[in-house]
Design a protein around this motif. Sequence first.
Motif, PDB file in Angstrom:
ATOM      1  N   ILE A   1       0.779  -1.155   0.038  1.00  0.00           N
ATOM      2  CA  ILE A   1      -0.014   0.159  -0.007  1.00  0.00           C
ATOM      3  C   ILE A   1       0.811   1.442   0.023  1.00  0.00           C
ATOM      4  N   LYS A   2       1.996   1.149   0.601  1.00  0.00           N
ATOM      5  CA  LYS A   2       2.851   2.372   0.767  1.00  0.00           C
ATOM      6  C   LYS A   2       3.457   2.789  -0.590  1.00  0.00           C
ATOM      7  N   ALA A   3       3.831   1.523  -1.295  1.00  0.00           N
ATOM      8  CA  ALA A   3       4.318   1.826  -2.805  1.00  0.00           C
ATOM      9  C   ALA A   3       3.123   2.317  -3.769  1.00  0.00           C
ATOM     10  N   MET A   4       1.859   1.888  -3.508  1.00  0.00           N
ATOM     11  CA  MET A   4       0.782   2.390  -4.467  1.00  0.00           C
ATOM     12  C   MET A   4       0.658   3.711  -4.077  1.00  0.00           C
ATOM     13  N   VAL A   5       0.428   3.934  -2.790  1.00  0.00           N
ATOM     14  CA  VAL A   5       0.320   5.405  -2.354  1.00  0.00           C
ATOM     15  C   VAL A   5       1.379   6.536  -2.996  1.00  0.00           C
TER      16      VAL A   5
ATOM     17  N   ASP B   1     -13.505   9.602 -14.411  1.00  0.00           N
ATOM     18  CA  ASP B   1     -12.323   9.418 -15.026  1.00  0.00           C
ATOM     19  C   ASP B   1     -11.001   9.533 -14.329  1.00  0.00           C
ATOM     20  N   THR B   2     -11.125  10.252 -13.125  1.00  0.00           N
ATOM     21  CA  THR B   2      -9.778  10.380 -12.463  1.00  0.00           C
ATOM     22  C   THR B   2      -9.707   9.218 -11.408  1.00  0.00           C
ATOM     23  N   LEU B   3     -10.804   8.610 -11.043  1.00  0.00           N
ATOM     24  CA  LEU B   3     -10.787   7.260 -10.205  1.00  0.00           C
ATOM     25  C   LEU B   3     -10.114   6.248 -10.987  1.00  0.00           C
ATOM     26  N   LEU B   4     -10.838   6.051 -12.316  1.00  0.00           N
ATOM     27  CA  LEU B   4     -10.081   4.995 -13.350  1.00  0.00           C
ATOM     28  C   LEU B   4      -8.801   5.029 -13.492  1.00  0.00           C
ATOM     29  N   ALA B   5      -8.257   6.333 -13.797  1.00  0.00           N
ATOM     30  CA  ALA B   5      -6.739   6.485 -14.142  1.00  0.00           C
ATOM     31  C   ALA B   5      -5.987   6.200 -13.015  1.00  0.00           C
ATOM     32  N   ALA B   6      -6.184   6.783 -11.688  1.00  0.00           N
ATOM     33  CA  ALA B   6      -5.592   6.238 -10.671  1.00  0.00           C
ATOM     34  C   ALA B   6      -5.758   4.835 -10.203  1.00  0.00           C
TER      35      ALA B   6
ATOM     36  N   LEU C   1      -3.284  -0.625  -9.299  1.00  0.00           N
ATOM     37  CA  LEU C   1      -3.385  -1.855  -9.836  1.00  0.00           C
ATOM     38  C   LEU C   1      -2.185  -2.654 -10.363  1.00  0.00           C
ATOM     39  N   GLU C   2      -1.399  -1.668 -11.145  1.00  0.00           N
ATOM     40  CA  GLU C   2      -0.187  -2.198 -11.763  1.00  0.00           C
ATOM     41  C   GLU C   2       0.638  -2.060 -10.756  1.00  0.00           C
ATOM     42  N   VAL C   3       0.878  -1.437  -9.662  1.00  0.00           N
ATOM     43  CA  VAL C   3       1.786  -1.345  -8.502  1.00  0.00           C
ATOM     44  C   VAL C   3       1.703  -2.574  -7.987  1.00  0.00           C
ATOM     45  N   ALA C   4       0.143  -2.977  -7.695  1.00  0.00           N
ATOM     46  CA  ALA C   4      -0.060  -4.023  -6.814  1.00  0.00           C
ATOM     47  C   ALA C   4       0.462  -5.432  -7.440  1.00  0.00           C
ATOM     48  N   LEU C   5       0.547  -5.235  -8.656  1.00  0.00           N
ATOM     49  CA  LEU C   5       0.965  -6.699  -9.241  1.00  0.00           C
ATOM     50  C   LEU C   5       2.321  -6.656  -9.340  1.00  0.00           C
ATOM     51  N   THR C   6       3.336  -5.655  -9.413  1.00  0.00           N
ATOM     52  CA  THR C   6       4.744  -5.561  -9.973  1.00  0.00           C
ATOM     53  C   THR C   6       5.532  -5.218  -8.888  1.00  0.00           C
ATOM     54  N   SER C   7       5.123  -4.630  -7.806  1.00  0.00           N
ATOM     55  CA  SER C   7       5.957  -3.716  -6.863  1.00  0.00           C
ATOM     56  C   SER C   7       6.111  -4.503  -5.325  1.00  0.00           C
TER      57      SER C   7
END
Length: 212
Positions: A118-122, A185-190, A195-201
């Motif tokens: 979560i910190k990496a995501m934030v 649109d903002t929520l979607l982009a964010a 999700l990408e960070v959750a997968l890879t970081s």
Amino acid sequence: MNNLLVTGFEPFGGEAINPSWELARALNGEVVGGARVVAVQLPCVFGAALRRLDEALARVKPSVVLAIGQAGGRCDLSLERIAINVDDARIPDNAGAQPIDEPVVPGGPAAYFTTLPIKAMVAALRARGFPASVSQTAGTFVCNHLFYGLQHLLKDHRARSGFMHIPYLPEQAARHPGAPSLPLDTLLAATRVALEVALTSEEIRAGGGQLD
């Protein structure tokens, strides 16, 4: 291809829409970080939400689960750190149930931590200009009920999982003067970034303390 399970709730509390489901269903079928998003709507009902979630987990077999809920009054994307084993409802759920000081899982541990970074995501969200923070409480209504149940269901699995609260949409905020909101649109982009960070970081340690 790996699957990302994203859940949102049906409307509750007199609202005509729930931003969590509007967001989840808008993401349904997208490919993020090489994984396909599968969106599932959950009832805002104690017990029933966990049964529907359990069915979705068995069907989708996700590598990452991001459960999303509405938090009227919050102004950012709030990544939840901890789910507690308590149902304590201020208002009835959509089936009229209003548990007070009851466990989510009788005999379960007092709490579960998210397994999302979560910190990496934030940090990634803020770097791209999106309002985001680590939250220390998911409340005690159906959102926390779902978050705790999710972590309990996956406690022996390798899938990463956790919960994110989001603000009202602008059309809802019109009914709540002064309440913060974010456009879809903002929520979607964010959320694509999250999700990408959750997968890879991997997780990071924020310099100087919490990302709050």
